[in-house]
Design a protein around this motif. Structure first.
Motif, PDB file in Angstrom:
ATOM      1  N   THR A 294     -47.497 -29.589  13.449  1.00  8.66           N
ATOM      2  CA  THR A 294     -47.982 -28.696  14.498  1.00  8.66           C
ATOM      3  C   THR A 294     -48.172 -27.302  13.912  1.00  8.66           C
ATOM      4  O   THR A 294     -47.261 -26.761  13.283  1.00  8.66           O
ATOM      5  CB  THR A 294     -47.002 -28.647  15.680  1.00  8.66           C
TER       6      THR A 294
ATOM      7  N   ASP B 241     -49.221 -23.456  14.848  1.00 10.53           N
ATOM      8  CA  ASP B 241     -49.277 -22.550  15.990  1.00 10.53           C
ATOM      9  C   ASP B 241     -50.255 -21.411  15.695  1.00 10.53           C
ATOM     10  O   ASP B 241     -49.906 -20.426  15.034  1.00 10.53           O
ATOM     11  CB  ASP B 241     -47.876 -22.014  16.279  1.00 10.53           C
ATOM     12  N   LEU B 242     -51.484 -21.549  16.182  1.00  9.66           N
ATOM     13  CA  LEU B 242     -52.497 -20.529  15.942  1.00  9.66           C
ATOM     14  C   LEU B 242     -52.155 -19.222  16.655  1.00  9.66           C
ATOM     15  O   LEU B 242     -52.476 -18.140  16.150  1.00  9.66           O
ATOM     16  CB  LEU B 242     -53.868 -21.033  16.386  1.00  9.66           C
ATOM     17  N   ALA B 243     -51.506 -19.325  17.801  1.00 11.75           N
ATOM     18  CA  ALA B 243     -51.099 -18.108  18.504  1.00 11.75           C
ATOM     19  C   ALA B 243     -50.103 -17.312  17.670  1.00 11.75           C
ATOM     20  O   ALA B 243     -50.149 -16.077  17.633  1.00 11.75           O
ATOM     21  CB  ALA B 243     -50.500 -18.453  19.857  1.00 11.75           C
TER      22      ALA B 243
ATOM     23  N   ARG C  59     -52.005 -15.467  14.986  1.00  9.10           N
ATOM     24  CA  ARG C  59     -52.631 -14.261  15.545  1.00  9.10           C
ATOM     25  C   ARG C  59     -51.591 -13.165  15.777  1.00  9.10           C
ATOM     26  O   ARG C  59     -51.834 -11.986  15.489  1.00  9.10           O
ATOM     27  CB  ARG C  59     -53.361 -14.604  16.848  1.00  9.10           C
TER      28      ARG C  59
ATOM     29  N   ARG D 141     -59.882 -23.849  11.052  1.00 11.73           N
ATOM     30  CA  ARG D 141     -59.240 -23.584  12.339  1.00 11.73           C
ATOM     31  C   ARG D 141     -58.538 -22.228  12.340  1.00 11.73           C
ATOM     32  O   ARG D 141     -58.531 -21.516  13.346  1.00 11.73           O
ATOM     33  CB  ARG D 141     -58.217 -24.698  12.660  1.00 11.73           C
ATOM     34  N   VAL D 142     -57.947 -21.867  11.215  1.00 12.98           N
ATOM     35  CA  VAL D 142     -57.188 -20.620  11.143  1.00 12.98           C
ATOM     36  C   VAL D 142     -58.101 -19.400  11.170  1.00 12.98           C
ATOM     37  O   VAL D 142     -57.834 -18.424  11.885  1.00 12.98           O
ATOM     38  CB  VAL D 142     -56.301 -20.607   9.883  1.00 12.98           C
TER      39      VAL D 142
ATOM     40  N   ALA E 227     -59.449 -18.389  14.567  1.00 13.35           N
ATOM     41  CA  ALA E 227     -58.351 -17.867  15.387  1.00 13.35           C
ATOM     42  C   ALA E 227     -58.052 -16.419  15.012  1.00 13.35           C
ATOM     43  O   ALA E 227     -57.812 -15.568  15.891  1.00 13.35           O
ATOM     44  CB  ALA E 227     -57.107 -18.730  15.224  1.00 13.35           C
TER      45      ALA E 227
ATOM     46  N   ASP F  79     -60.728 -14.125  16.303  1.00 12.15           N
ATOM     47  CA  ASP F  79     -60.485 -13.818  17.720  1.00 12.15           C
ATOM     48  C   ASP F  79     -59.480 -12.688  17.883  1.00 12.15           C
ATOM     49  O   ASP F  79     -59.502 -11.972  18.896  1.00 12.15           O
ATOM     50  CB  ASP F  79     -59.975 -15.061  18.455  1.00 12.15           C
TER      51      ASP F  79
ATOM     52  N   TYR G   7     -53.050 -28.437  16.707  1.00 12.87           N
ATOM     53  CA  TYR G   7     -53.239 -26.992  16.675  1.00 12.87           C
ATOM     54  C   TYR G   7     -52.912 -26.432  18.048  1.00 12.87           C
ATOM     55  O   TYR G   7     -53.591 -26.733  19.041  1.00 12.87           O
ATOM     56  CB  TYR G   7     -54.664 -26.627  16.263  1.00 12.87           C
ATOM     57  N   ALA G   8     -51.850 -25.645  18.111  1.00 14.41           N
ATOM     58  CA  ALA G   8     -51.431 -25.021  19.363  1.00 14.41           C
ATOM     59  C   ALA G   8     -52.100 -23.657  19.473  1.00 14.41           C
ATOM     60  O   ALA G   8     -52.079 -22.866  18.517  1.00 14.41           O
ATOM     61  CB  ALA G   8     -49.906 -24.871  19.393  1.00 14.41           C
ATOM     62  N   HIS G   9     -52.673 -23.372  20.602  1.00 13.48           N
ATOM     63  CA  HIS G   9     -53.440 -22.133  20.782  1.00 13.48           C
ATOM     64  C   HIS G   9     -52.631 -21.073  21.510  1.00 13.48           C
ATOM     65  O   HIS G   9     -53.054 -19.948  21.634  1.00 13.48           O
ATOM     66  CB  HIS G   9     -54.733 -22.416  21.537  1.00 13.48           C
TER      67      HIS G   9
END
Length: 368
Positions: free
Chosen positions: A14, A16-18, A21, A51-52, A55, A58, A366-368
């Motif tokens: 897993t 964690d993209l959040a 960020r 994916r990273v 993110a 953003d 991928y957790a957003h």
């Protein structure tokens, strides 16, 4: 390579993209007014650059560093056209047109690279952006002091090159007290005095924590974005990013004196319950973790016993209730109880190697 489904994989990773960020925002705040770029080489340290990077975009990041031109070309379609992509190793011979075609900037580290980039600009009839790298003491990549003096004496060498930044790299930033930090800082300032005016970039993750004098115009964190401690020995201010949960294949109880794993390197001293888990060194769980690593089920620690195999590890699960050990149940190899840095210490390495060794057989979430 496509990653397998949860049903088909031996473990779930897993990401964690959040948290990534949040780490970028924190590093940007520490860096004050400096631009906070992001290093996403080696597939964003194994976590998936495609994916990273979006993110981070953003979160306001508009400058990304990779190591190779191939990484940059693969990344470009996932980013906005105005986002800057910079290749740390510069242009290999013959690849200049690829940089131009994909709007990618090189870091030029030698006279030869500068000359080739200048010739390409002349041939195209327009200026081309590039960063310059100076060697301030690491003896790895960058213009030597004599080369910097040569550029100052012969500014025509930079004809056609729009210098969009000057960078160097700290060798000992993870040790705040090391005298090399001040020495390299001084050499960098001297090089900047001799080179054309341009935004300056000295610090990666650890350097950001050396203070404002090391921030200059841009910082370029990598490892800290992904939750690795930027200053070893201090509390880690970064949010954890990865969690690795592996499946139990089989559990058995063995008597005292039983041998476990290749080479019979472990023998039980009392009856033990052993859980075999579907992760091994082919998945990036390093063989150096044999007899030193661990997993967790809840708050219970399960030490790795015997050697790490290609596809499996064996855990001493004697302290865990049997109903937690059914085939398909999960153990945590990286997570709240065991950080990436913890795993690295057990393996006698650094968190960078743990992340970049992550294999492709995990199911990824991928957790957003």
């Amino acid at each position: 390579m496509a990653h397998p489904s949860m049903a088909h994989a031996g473990a779930t990773l897993t990401i964690d993209l959040a948290a990534i960020r949040d780490n970028h925002r924190q590093l940007k705040e520490i860096a004050g007014g400096a631009v906070c770029a992001a290093v996403i080489k080696a597939d964003a340290y194994g976590l998936g650059a495609s994916r990273v990077a979006p993110a981070l975009e953003d979160a306001g990041c508009d400058t990304f560093f990779v190591a190779h031109i191939g990484e940059a070309i693969a990344l470009r379609p996932h980013l906005n056209p105005t986002t800057r992509v910079i290749v740390l190793h510069g242009p290999p011979p013959g690849t200049g047109p690829d940089f131009v075609a994909h709007d990618i900037r090189p870091v030029l580290s030698s006279r030869e690279q500068i000359q080739a980039w200048s010739r390409l600009a002349t041939r195209l009839g327009r200026p081309l952006d590039a960063m310059l790298q100076v060697d301030t003491g690491m003896s790895r990549l960058g213009l030597a002091p004599d080369d910097v003096i040569g550029l100052a004496d012969q500014p025509g060498m930079l004809d056609g090159i729009r210098v969009c930044g000057v960078m160097s790299h700290l060798a000992c930033a993870d040790d705040p007290q090391h005298p090399a930090n001040a020495e390299q800082h001084s050499r960098f300032v001297e090089a900047l005095r001799l080179l054309p005016p341009a935004p300056a970039c000295l610090s990666a993750s650890s350097g950001i924590f050396l203070g404002a004098d090391f921030h200059f115009d841009m910082v370029r964190p990598g490892a800290a974005l992904y939750g690795i401690a930027p200053v070893p020995g201090r509390a880690n201010p970064m949010s954890p990013v990865v969690r690795l949960q592996a499946r139990i294949i089989q559990t058995r109880t063995v008597p005292a004196g039983a041998a476990v794993g290749y080479g019979y390197t472990h023998r039980t001293t009392s009856p033990r319950r052993i859980a075999t888990v579907s992760v091994g060194y082919a998945d990036g769980y390093l063989r150096a973790l044999s007899g030193t690593g661990c997993a967790h089920i809840g708050d219970v620690r399960l030490p790795v016993i015997g050697r790490v195999s290609m596809d499996t590890i064996t855990l001493d699960a004697s302290d865990v209730d049997e109903h937690h050990l059914q085939p398909g149940a999960s153990v945590e190899l990286i997570g709240p109880k065991t950080s990436v840095d913890d795993v690295a210490r057990s393996a006698g390495t650094i968190g960078y190697e743990i992340l970049t060794s992550i294999g492709n057989r995990y199911h990824r979430v991928y957790a957003h």
